[in-house]
Design a protein around this motif. Structure first.
Motif, PDB file in Angstrom:
ATOM      1  N   UNK A  30       0.837  -1.203   0.000  1.00 45.19           N
ATOM      2  CA  UNK A  30       0.000   0.000   0.000  1.00 45.19           C
ATOM      3  C   UNK A  30       0.872   1.254   0.000  1.00 45.19           C
ATOM      4  N   UNK A  31       1.929   1.242   0.814  1.00 42.43           N
ATOM      5  CA  UNK A  31       2.844   2.383   0.860  1.00 42.43           C
ATOM      6  C   UNK A  31       3.613   2.522  -0.454  1.00 42.43           C
ATOM      7  N   UNK A  32       3.990   1.398  -1.055  1.00 39.33           N
ATOM      8  CA  UNK A  32       4.673   1.433  -2.352  1.00 39.33           C
ATOM      9  C   UNK A  32       3.799   2.116  -3.390  1.00 39.33           C
ATOM     10  N   UNK A  36       4.884   5.622  -5.055  1.00 39.73           N
ATOM     11  CA  UNK A  36       5.123   5.574  -6.504  1.00 39.73           C
ATOM     12  C   UNK A  36       4.022   6.284  -7.290  1.00 39.73           C
ATOM     13  N   UNK A  37       2.995   6.720  -6.587  1.00 43.05           N
ATOM     14  CA  UNK A  37       1.858   7.435  -7.192  1.00 43.05           C
ATOM     15  C   UNK A  37       1.157   6.594  -8.259  1.00 43.05           C
ATOM     16  N   UNK A  39      -2.118   3.558  -8.777  1.00 43.13           N
ATOM     17  CA  UNK A  39      -3.299   2.951  -8.154  1.00 43.13           C
ATOM     18  C   UNK A  39      -2.925   1.571  -7.625  1.00 43.13           C
ATOM     19  N   UNK A  40      -3.322   1.215  -6.403  1.00 43.04           N
ATOM     20  CA  UNK A  40      -2.932  -0.068  -5.811  1.00 43.04           C
ATOM     21  C   UNK A  40      -3.337  -1.293  -6.637  1.00 43.04           C
ATOM     22  N   UNK A  41      -4.432  -1.200  -7.382  1.00 46.06           N
ATOM     23  CA  UNK A  41      -4.863  -2.375  -8.160  1.00 46.06           C
ATOM     24  C   UNK A  41      -3.934  -2.659  -9.345  1.00 46.06           C
ATOM     25  N   UNK A  42      -3.013  -1.717  -9.652  1.00 45.08           N
ATOM     26  CA  UNK A  42      -2.040  -1.921 -10.733  1.00 45.08           C
ATOM     27  C   UNK A  42      -0.769  -2.623 -10.255  1.00 45.08           C
ATOM     28  N   UNK A  43      -0.596  -2.723  -8.944  1.00 47.19           N
ATOM     29  CA  UNK A  43       0.606  -3.314  -8.362  1.00 47.19           C
ATOM     30  C   UNK A  43       0.373  -4.796  -8.070  1.00 47.19           C
ATOM     31  N   UNK A  44       1.157  -5.649  -8.714  1.00 47.54           N
ATOM     32  CA  UNK A  44       1.061  -7.099  -8.509  1.00 47.54           C
ATOM     33  C   UNK A  44       1.847  -7.465  -7.246  1.00 47.54           C
ATOM     34  N   UNK A  45       1.142  -7.934  -6.238  1.00 43.94           N
ATOM     35  CA  UNK A  45       1.736  -8.252  -4.938  1.00 43.94           C
ATOM     36  C   UNK A  45       1.931  -9.760  -4.816  1.00 43.94           C
ATOM     37  N   UNK A  46       3.077 -10.153  -4.256  1.00 43.38           N
ATOM     38  CA  UNK A  46       3.374 -11.571  -4.021  1.00 43.38           C
ATOM     39  C   UNK A  46       2.978 -11.960  -2.616  1.00 43.38           C
ATOM     40  N   UNK A  47       2.339 -13.119  -2.509  1.00 43.25           N
ATOM     41  CA  UNK A  47       2.062 -13.726  -1.215  1.00 43.25           C
ATOM     42  C   UNK A  47       2.654 -15.125  -1.289  1.00 43.25           C
ATOM     43  N   UNK A 123       0.944  -3.147 -15.575  1.00 41.27           N
ATOM     44  CA  UNK A 123       1.181  -3.870 -14.331  1.00 41.27           C
ATOM     45  C   UNK A 123       2.520  -3.427 -13.749  1.00 41.27           C
ATOM     46  N   UNK A 124       2.509  -3.128 -12.469  1.00 35.25           N
ATOM     47  CA  UNK A 124       3.724  -2.779 -11.729  1.00 35.25           C
ATOM     48  C   UNK A 124       4.063  -3.926 -10.790  1.00 35.25           C
ATOM     49  N   UNK A 125       5.356  -4.084 -10.485  1.00 31.37           N
ATOM     50  CA  UNK A 125       5.774  -5.135  -9.559  1.00 31.37           C
ATOM     51  C   UNK A 125       7.065  -4.759  -8.859  1.00 31.37           C
ATOM     52  N   UNK A 126       7.235  -5.334  -7.675  1.00 36.33           N
ATOM     53  CA  UNK A 126       8.482  -5.163  -6.937  1.00 36.33           C
ATOM     54  C   UNK A 126       9.604  -5.811  -7.730  1.00 36.33           C
TER      55      UNK A 126
END
Length: 159
Positions: A30-32, A36-37, A39-47, A123-126
């Motif tokens: 969420x902070x990323x 990075x300005x 939208x959170x739904x564009x960031x692919x998060x790993x679990x 799509x954005x990713x770490x």
């Protein structure tokens, strides 16, 4: 900072086209997204999950919550649980804790992508640290994740 060398090699071997951008250091997805300005739904998060059969990297939008039961059902694995952070750090050598790229295949891990990520254009990713992001088009992401399983196993978080 830069992206993980292992991830970089994997992307290069597959001819993936992507951009790297930097942002202020962050400690959560969420902070990323905020720093990075994007939208959170564009960031692919790993679990990262595990059971007696091994590891699984579930990839969901950063503003969604993983439904472990639904993922377990999809994979036919009824004992999946969240992996311990210290074990994840050892597994993802070259990455900072909490900055696991959603490309588990680069580490030889089973990877499953939530269908919600097929709905975004970018799509954005770490990249393996807490200060850079990779971005790629939906088509590039889909091609990159073509060997991963896909399905519906997340739900949007309510704020």
């Amino acid at each position: 900072m830069t992206i993980s060398a292992r991830l970089s090699r994997y992307l290069d071997q597959r001819g993936a086209r992507y951009q790297v951008s930097t942002h202020d250091r962050s400690s959560s997805s969420a902070e990323t997204a905020r720093t990075a300005r994007i939208a959170p739904h564009l960031l692919a998060k790993s679990v990262v999950l595990e059971d007696e059969r091994g590891w699984v990297v579930a990839v969901v939008p950063a503003d969604s919550r993983l439904m472990i039961g639904r993922l377990s059902e999809l994979l036919g694995r009824d004992r999946l649980r969240l992996a311990d952070e210290s074990r994840i750090a050892m597994l993802f050598e070259g990455c900072e804790p909490g900055a696991v790229p959603p490309v588990g295949m680069a580490w030889g891990l089973e990877t499953v992508v939530d269908d919600e990520l097929d709905r975004v254009d970018l799509v954005y990713m770490e990249g393996g640290d807490h200060e850079c992001l990779l971005s790629m088009s939906r088509r590039e992401f889909r091609d990159l994740m073509s060997e991963a399983r896909h399905g519906r196993f997340s739900r949007p978080t309510r704020h």
